[in-house]
Design an enzyme around this catalytic site. Sequence first.
Site, mmCIF file in Angstrom:
data_model
loop_
_atom_site.group_PDB
_atom_site.id
_atom_site.type_symbol
_atom_site.label_atom_id
_atom_site.label_comp_id
_atom_site.label_asym_id
_atom_site.label_seq_id
_atom_site.Cartn_x
_atom_site.Cartn_y
_atom_site.Cartn_z
ATOM 1 N N THR A 175 3.010 3.960 1.413
ATOM 2 C CA THR A 175 2.402 4.703 2.631
ATOM 3 C C THR A 175 2.289 3.816 4.008
ATOM 4 O OG1 THR A 175 1.105 5.973 0.854
ATOM 5 C CG2 THR A 175 0.221 5.932 3.282
ATOM 6 N N TYR A 205 -2.057 1.780 -3.901
ATOM 7 C CA TYR A 205 -2.853 2.801 -5.071
ATOM 8 C C TYR A 205 -1.391 3.445 -5.688
ATOM 9 C CZ TYR A 205 -1.518 6.385 -1.519
ATOM 10 O OH TYR A 205 -0.804 7.146 -0.521
ATOM 11 N N THR A 273 4.173 4.296 -7.404
ATOM 12 C CA THR A 273 3.288 3.393 -6.466
ATOM 13 C C THR A 273 3.324 3.704 -5.046
ATOM 14 O OG1 THR A 273 5.344 1.980 -6.096
ATOM 15 C CG2 THR A 273 4.398 1.514 -8.184
ATOM 16 N N GLU A 274 2.415 3.193 -4.470
ATOM 17 C CA GLU A 274 2.171 3.249 -2.959
ATOM 18 C C GLU A 274 1.639 2.034 -2.456
ATOM 19 O OE1 GLU A 274 3.115 5.761 -1.264
ATOM 20 O OE2 GLU A 274 3.353 7.287 -2.512
ATOM 21 N N VAL A 275 2.496 1.205 -1.902
ATOM 22 C CA VAL A 275 2.344 -0.081 -1.130
ATOM 23 C C VAL A 275 2.075 0.317 0.405
ATOM 24 C CG1 VAL A 275 3.500 -2.304 -0.558
ATOM 25 C CG2 VAL A 275 3.915 -1.359 -2.897
#
Length: 309
Positions: A175, A205, A273-275
């Site tokens: 993100t 998240y 996944t959202e890094v």
Amino acid sequence: MNQQTPYAIGTPGKPWGAAEIATWRSRQVKRRDFGQDVLRAIDSLRERFDISGYGKLDYDGERFPLLAVRTLDWRDDLPVMLVTGGVHGYETSGVHGALQFLRDHGGDYAGRANVLVVPCVSPWAYERIHRWNPDAIDPNRNFREGSPSGEAAALVNLLAPLHGRVLMHIDLHETTDSDESEFRPALAARDGKPFEPGEIPDGFYLVDDTENPQPAFQQAVIEAVAKVTHIAPADARGEIIGSPQVAPGVIEYALKALGLCAGITGARYTTTTEVYPDSPRATPQQCNDAQVAAVRAAIAYALAAPAMT
């Protein structure tokens, strides 16, 4: 960018047609090289893995081979652990995290699991640092039979023979601040809708599956990643990107219904996944390391979990 500042392409309130899409496409400039960055890295793995093509994309004469990397000694009696990256080409650590995992840990599961990694689902978008393909289509809302996205259709076809055999699927994303400054405004303009600003969470998240929640699995991944980078807090409404936080650093989407990549296989354990690479508290290497930590934790949990009865 807000509702009072129209996007540079199109007419407010009117969905894009072919002319607007062509104008948008003409403004997308190659900014990095898929061959140098991705194909060369995959080629260096040939002695250790089975590398095969699962399709080709041809966009105005630009040809992109689609490659999958598999366990060299694939065994049909072992569960499949699936890793996908680069569904959104601009999400850099999704691609490079997948490649780093292969290089450093892809061979760790011999005799226990088959590992299948697709490091860059969307090579055209990778080169343009964009979310969409050249038809202004987001692959990650189109993972289904008959998809209008060539990227999504090719991956669906690749994975169809493995339906029911994939135990774990982790889809690597980011993100970014550009979600709010460019991609969501462009989406609203494309669809003829008003743009409503949101908030970008500062940190990592996960997105679980509303229809098949696996909270212990998500928690294991969060705990592993927290050793590498910070976990995103919920906002004042108890949400992350507009969805209720169901556990620290975890939200839920209906993966299959929304046509999201992590919903393709019907795997027991799925996560996205959202890094957050734009955080002042994270470096590019830290983002890659976070993706690798998430993959390793996801596989470890799936291997240790009791079989379904």
